[in-house]
Scaffold this active site. Sequence first.
Site, mmCIF file in Angstrom:
data_model
loop_
_atom_site.group_PDB
_atom_site.id
_atom_site.type_symbol
_atom_site.label_atom_id
_atom_site.label_comp_id
_atom_site.label_asym_id
_atom_site.label_seq_id
_atom_site.Cartn_x
_atom_site.Cartn_y
_atom_site.Cartn_z
ATOM 1 N N ARG A 119 57.801 7.016 -66.263
ATOM 2 C CA ARG A 119 57.863 8.255 -65.476
ATOM 3 C C ARG A 119 56.576 9.065 -65.661
ATOM 4 O O ARG A 119 56.035 9.647 -64.725
ATOM 5 C CB ARG A 119 59.064 9.075 -65.973
ATOM 6 C CG ARG A 119 59.470 10.207 -65.072
ATOM 7 C CD ARG A 119 60.638 10.978 -65.657
ATOM 8 N NE ARG A 119 61.874 10.220 -65.764
ATOM 9 C CZ ARG A 119 62.690 9.944 -64.764
ATOM 10 N NH1 ARG A 119 62.397 10.345 -63.538
ATOM 11 N NH2 ARG A 119 63.803 9.262 -64.946
ATOM 12 N N MET B 238 63.616 12.909 -54.853
ATOM 13 C CA MET B 238 64.719 12.360 -55.643
ATOM 14 C C MET B 238 64.264 11.729 -56.958
ATOM 15 O O MET B 238 64.791 10.702 -57.381
ATOM 16 C CB MET B 238 65.497 11.320 -54.802
ATOM 17 C CG MET B 238 66.063 11.862 -53.511
ATOM 18 S SD MET B 238 67.047 13.347 -53.735
ATOM 19 C CE MET B 238 68.517 12.634 -54.429
ATOM 20 N N ARG B 239 63.287 12.340 -57.603
ATOM 21 C CA ARG B 239 62.862 11.875 -58.924
ATOM 22 C C ARG B 239 62.886 13.055 -59.882
ATOM 23 O O ARG B 239 62.538 14.168 -59.481
ATOM 24 C CB ARG B 239 61.411 11.326 -58.897
ATOM 25 C CG ARG B 239 61.143 10.258 -57.891
ATOM 26 C CD ARG B 239 61.831 8.962 -58.197
ATOM 27 N NE ARG B 239 61.547 8.443 -59.532
ATOM 28 C CZ ARG B 239 62.285 7.516 -60.126
ATOM 29 N NH1 ARG B 239 63.337 7.005 -59.525
ATOM 30 N NH2 ARG B 239 61.965 7.089 -61.329
ATOM 31 N N ASN C 91 61.765 24.193 -56.149
ATOM 32 C CA ASN C 91 62.724 23.192 -55.669
ATOM 33 C C ASN C 91 63.812 23.903 -54.880
ATOM 34 O O ASN C 91 64.090 25.070 -55.115
ATOM 35 C CB ASN C 91 63.347 22.463 -56.865
ATOM 36 C CG ASN C 91 64.303 21.370 -56.442
ATOM 37 O OD1 ASN C 91 64.029 20.619 -55.504
ATOM 38 N ND2 ASN C 91 65.449 21.279 -57.097
ATOM 39 N N HIS D 105 67.903 23.470 -53.957
ATOM 40 C CA HIS D 105 69.092 22.747 -54.415
ATOM 41 C C HIS D 105 70.290 23.205 -53.575
ATOM 42 O O HIS D 105 70.480 24.413 -53.398
ATOM 43 C CB HIS D 105 69.324 23.053 -55.899
ATOM 44 C CG HIS D 105 70.492 22.320 -56.459
ATOM 45 N ND1 HIS D 105 70.446 20.975 -56.774
ATOM 46 C CD2 HIS D 105 71.758 22.731 -56.730
ATOM 47 C CE1 HIS D 105 71.628 20.603 -57.228
ATOM 48 N NE2 HIS D 105 72.442 21.645 -57.208
ATOM 49 N N ASP E 273 61.550 23.941 -64.139
ATOM 50 C CA ASP E 273 61.179 23.817 -65.553
ATOM 51 C C ASP E 273 61.516 22.388 -65.986
ATOM 52 O O ASP E 273 61.755 21.518 -65.142
ATOM 53 C CB ASP E 273 61.850 24.910 -66.408
ATOM 54 C CG ASP E 273 63.362 24.790 -66.425
ATOM 55 O OD1 ASP E 273 63.907 23.771 -65.943
ATOM 56 O OD2 ASP E 273 64.016 25.717 -66.932
ATOM 57 N N GLY F 208 64.127 21.169 -67.351
ATOM 58 C CA GLY F 208 65.519 20.734 -67.211
ATOM 59 C C GLY F 208 65.816 20.274 -65.792
ATOM 60 O O GLY F 208 64.951 20.316 -64.911
ATOM 61 N N ASP G 103 67.444 21.168 -62.551
ATOM 62 C CA ASP G 103 67.966 22.290 -61.759
ATOM 63 C C ASP G 103 68.250 23.522 -62.616
ATOM 64 O O ASP G 103 69.221 24.250 -62.370
ATOM 65 C CB ASP G 103 69.241 21.857 -60.990
ATOM 66 C CG ASP G 103 68.987 20.672 -60.074
ATOM 67 O OD1 ASP G 103 67.904 20.617 -59.460
ATOM 68 O OD2 ASP G 103 69.857 19.787 -59.970
ATOM 69 N N GLU H 230 69.247 26.630 -46.125
ATOM 70 C CA GLU H 230 68.080 26.103 -46.854
ATOM 71 C C GLU H 230 66.807 26.340 -46.048
ATOM 72 O O GLU H 230 65.768 26.717 -46.586
ATOM 73 C CB GLU H 230 68.251 24.599 -47.109
ATOM 74 C CG GLU H 230 69.373 24.264 -48.070
ATOM 75 C CD GLU H 230 69.440 22.777 -48.387
ATOM 76 O OE1 GLU H 230 68.391 22.127 -48.479
ATOM 77 O OE2 GLU H 230 70.561 22.261 -48.537
HETATM 78 C C1 GRF Z 1 68.552 19.126 -49.243
HETATM 79 O O1 GRF Z 1 69.932 19.329 -49.212
HETATM 80 C C2 GRF Z 1 67.958 19.725 -50.492
HETATM 81 O O2 GRF Z 1 68.643 20.872 -50.912
HETATM 82 C C3 GRF Z 1 68.117 18.627 -51.493
HETATM 83 O O3 GRF Z 1 67.879 17.446 -50.779
HETATM 84 C C4 GRF Z 1 68.173 17.650 -49.401
HETATM 85 C C5 GRF Z 1 66.918 17.303 -48.662
HETATM 86 O O4 GRF Z 1 67.113 17.372 -47.286
HETATM 87 N N1 GRF Z 1 67.246 18.828 -52.629
HETATM 88 P P1 GRF Z 1 65.868 17.243 -46.320
HETATM 89 O O5 GRF Z 1 65.156 15.936 -46.712
HETATM 90 O O6 GRF Z 1 65.006 18.435 -46.513
HETATM 91 O O7 GRF Z 1 66.461 17.147 -44.956
#
Ligand code: GRF
Length: 219
Positions: free
Chosen positions: A68, A93-94, A110, A112, A144, A146, A148, A177
């Site tokens: 990593r 997703m890492r 980020n 979430h 940070d 951790g 989330d 979002e």
């Molecule tokens: C979103 O729900 C975000 O909160 C999460 O991953 C998803 C990404 O969606 N971290 P997108 O690729 O922006 O459509």
Amino acid sequence: MSKKLRIGALASGGGTNLQAIIDRCQDGSLPAEIVLIISNNQDAGALERARKAGIPALCIDHRSYASREEFDRTIVGALQDAEIDLVILAGFMRIISEIFVEAFPNRIMNIHPALLPAFPGLHVQRKALEYGVRFSGCTVHFVDTGTDTGPIIIQAVVPVLDSDTEATLSARILVQEHQIYPRAIQLFAEGRLRVEGRRVSIDPPDDYCPQSLTNPTLR
Ligand code: GRF
């Protein structure tokens, strides 16, 4: 004109959040420019969005790295070469290592899809439904070391309805979002975010105090 904030974006998936931010940069409502998009997944919709928007993009496949840390060092190097002011994770997703966090202290954000600290990690819309919460939402936070756990910048709340499925709840959250991520970046670009310990304050503040919400509504 003052210098635009230089953003580096990391995304693994479809990239709808990324698109919302690209759109705000392009229409001038966000004083920022995405100068580099990096994905670990060559099939990511985010790379196609980068191509359409004419933004330089790199695919750096984590599977080609022994650790990593080695993967993160490569990404940090690319971001530093591009003279990035702010890194945004948009469905990346890492898990990122200390090396990455320390290279950009309080300069990685980020998004979430839950109201942190409730439901960190993965599949969180499903977990919110299973738990039976009446509200969920989304959180933009600094990253940070951790998962989330970093200081919270903005949250948006949505109701969870009895009729919801994972898909309908996710869609309701995603609309929010796309509102709060650009706004958090704007506050950063305006130099209005102060981080003290866990708390982020906004200076000058956005003082608006809505009435409380109940779900179901009290009639
Ligand atoms: C979103 O729900 C975000 O909160 C999460 O991953 C998803 C990404 O969606 N971290 P997108 O690729 O922006 O459509």
